[in-house]
Design a protein around this motif. Structure first.
Motif, PDB file in Angstrom:
ATOM      1  N   TRP A   1      57.449  40.348  46.277  1.00  0.00           N
ATOM      2  CA  TRP A   1      56.771  41.554  46.758  1.00  0.00           C
ATOM      3  C   TRP A   1      55.261  41.307  46.842  1.00  0.00           C
ATOM      4  O   TRP A   1      54.617  41.689  47.815  1.00  0.00           O
ATOM      5  N   HIS A   2      54.706  40.666  45.815  1.00  0.00           N
ATOM      6  CA  HIS A   2      53.272  40.369  45.831  1.00  0.00           C
ATOM      7  C   HIS A   2      52.920  39.428  46.987  1.00  0.00           C
ATOM      8  O   HIS A   2      51.878  39.604  47.625  1.00  0.00           O
ATOM      9  N   ALA A   3      53.768  38.447  47.265  1.00  0.00           N
ATOM     10  CA  ALA A   3      53.523  37.563  48.409  1.00  0.00           C
ATOM     11  C   ALA A   3      53.528  38.376  49.701  1.00  0.00           C
ATOM     12  O   ALA A   3      52.654  38.218  50.558  1.00  0.00           O
TER      13      ALA A   3
ATOM     14  N   SER B   1      52.836  41.518  50.045  1.00  0.00           N
ATOM     15  CA  SER B   1      51.671  42.399  50.097  1.00  0.00           C
ATOM     16  C   SER B   1      50.422  41.661  50.572  1.00  0.00           C
ATOM     17  O   SER B   1      49.457  42.289  50.998  1.00  0.00           O
ATOM     18  N   ARG B   2      50.469  40.334  50.517  1.00  0.00           N
ATOM     19  CA  ARG B   2      49.354  39.509  50.999  1.00  0.00           C
ATOM     20  C   ARG B   2      49.696  38.844  52.339  1.00  0.00           C
ATOM     21  O   ARG B   2      49.035  37.898  52.753  1.00  0.00           O
ATOM     22  N   ASN B   3      50.775  39.327  52.957  1.00  0.00           N
ATOM     23  CA  ASN B   3      51.232  38.795  54.252  1.00  0.00           C
ATOM     24  C   ASN B   3      51.526  37.305  54.214  1.00  0.00           C
ATOM     25  O   ASN B   3      51.295  36.594  55.189  1.00  0.00           O
ATOM     26  N   LEU B   4      52.046  36.842  53.088  1.00  0.00           N
ATOM     27  CA  LEU B   4      52.427  35.440  52.941  1.00  0.00           C
ATOM     28  C   LEU B   4      53.924  35.295  53.206  1.00  0.00           C
ATOM     29  O   LEU B   4      54.727  36.012  52.625  1.00  0.00           O
TER      30      LEU B   4
ATOM     31  N   SER C   1      50.725  47.679  40.884  1.00  0.00           N
ATOM     32  CA  SER C   1      50.516  48.155  42.253  1.00  0.00           C
ATOM     33  C   SER C   1      51.660  49.086  42.619  1.00  0.00           C
ATOM     34  O   SER C   1      52.763  48.970  42.076  1.00  0.00           O
TER      35      SER C   1
ATOM     36  N   SER D   1      51.467  43.527  37.808  1.00  0.00           N
ATOM     37  CA  SER D   1      50.643  42.442  38.331  1.00  0.00           C
ATOM     38  C   SER D   1      51.357  41.102  38.126  1.00  0.00           C
ATOM     39  O   SER D   1      52.233  40.968  37.261  1.00  0.00           O
TER      40      SER D   1
ATOM     41  N   HIS E   1      49.786  29.583  45.416  1.00  0.00           N
ATOM     42  CA  HIS E   1      49.546  30.479  46.546  1.00  0.00           C
ATOM     43  C   HIS E   1      48.543  31.587  46.229  1.00  0.00           C
ATOM     44  O   HIS E   1      48.390  32.546  47.001  1.00  0.00           O
ATOM     45  N   GLY E   2      47.841  31.452  45.093  1.00  0.00           N
ATOM     46  CA  GLY E   2      46.767  32.372  44.749  1.00  0.00           C
ATOM     47  C   GLY E   2      47.232  33.772  44.399  1.00  0.00           C
ATOM     48  O   GLY E   2      46.469  34.730  44.520  1.00  0.00           O
ATOM     49  N   LEU E   3      48.466  33.894  43.930  1.00  0.00           N
ATOM     50  CA  LEU E   3      48.996  35.211  43.589  1.00  0.00           C
ATOM     51  C   LEU E   3      48.596  35.663  42.188  1.00  0.00           C
ATOM     52  O   LEU E   3      48.621  36.860  41.897  1.00  0.00           O
TER      53      LEU E   3
END
Length: 149
Positions: free
Chosen positions: A39-41, A43-46, A107, A120, A146-148
């Motif tokens: 989901w976090h990926a 949310s960052r369009n990854l 989030s 988070s 991937h900077g998540l």
């Protein structure tokens, strides 16, 4: 044997959109585990796959209607046959594994009638790193790469 075909962020968003539209009344869920990392990926369009596919999503809910959708998507269900992964409804006590104050760092997203709260990435990784299984370490490395986190 459970299938392990959950790997893409879009799979999570499609599922949440579908279930949010199917609900007849507002419902809330907390999403934890590998699906929450996806989901976090999203949310960052990854558009990045997990290093090792998952077999399930882990929601926590107090909504009876949402819980019934979850029960209909358990291991061995038609849902699993169609999607390649299943829903593992978790008890509220699963949230006790997260670091204190996690809600302040979480989030929230709305998918039609479904409000989803997602801890988070560092909070999601804390119980995984305590388990210290190879798959959990790989997911933590993937999140970092991937900077998540």
């Amino acid at each position: 044997m459970p299938r392990r075909e959950l790997s893409k962020p879009s799979q999570i968003i499609d599922w949440l959109d579908d279930w949010g539209a199917r609900l007849t009344q507002p419902a809330e869920m907390v999403l934890i585990g590998s699906a929450a990392l996806l989901w976090h990926a999203a949310s960052r369009n990854l558009d990045i796959s997990l290093p090792e596919n998952s077999m399930d999503v882990d929601p926590v809910t107090q909504s009876e209607e949402l819980a019934w959708l979850c029960y209909d998507a358990l291991i061995g269900s038609d849902f699993e046959r169609e999607h390649g992964w299943h829903v593992n409804l978790m008890p509220g006590s699963a949230l006790d594994e997260l670091p204190s104050g996690w809600r302040e760092r979480s989030s929230t997203a709305v998918h039609a009638r479904l409000t989803v709260e997602v801890p988070s990435v560092p909070d999601l990784l804390a119980p995984k790193l305590r388990r210290n299984e190879p798959r959990d370490r790989a997911h933590a490395a993937w999140a970092h790469e991937h900077g998540l986190d």
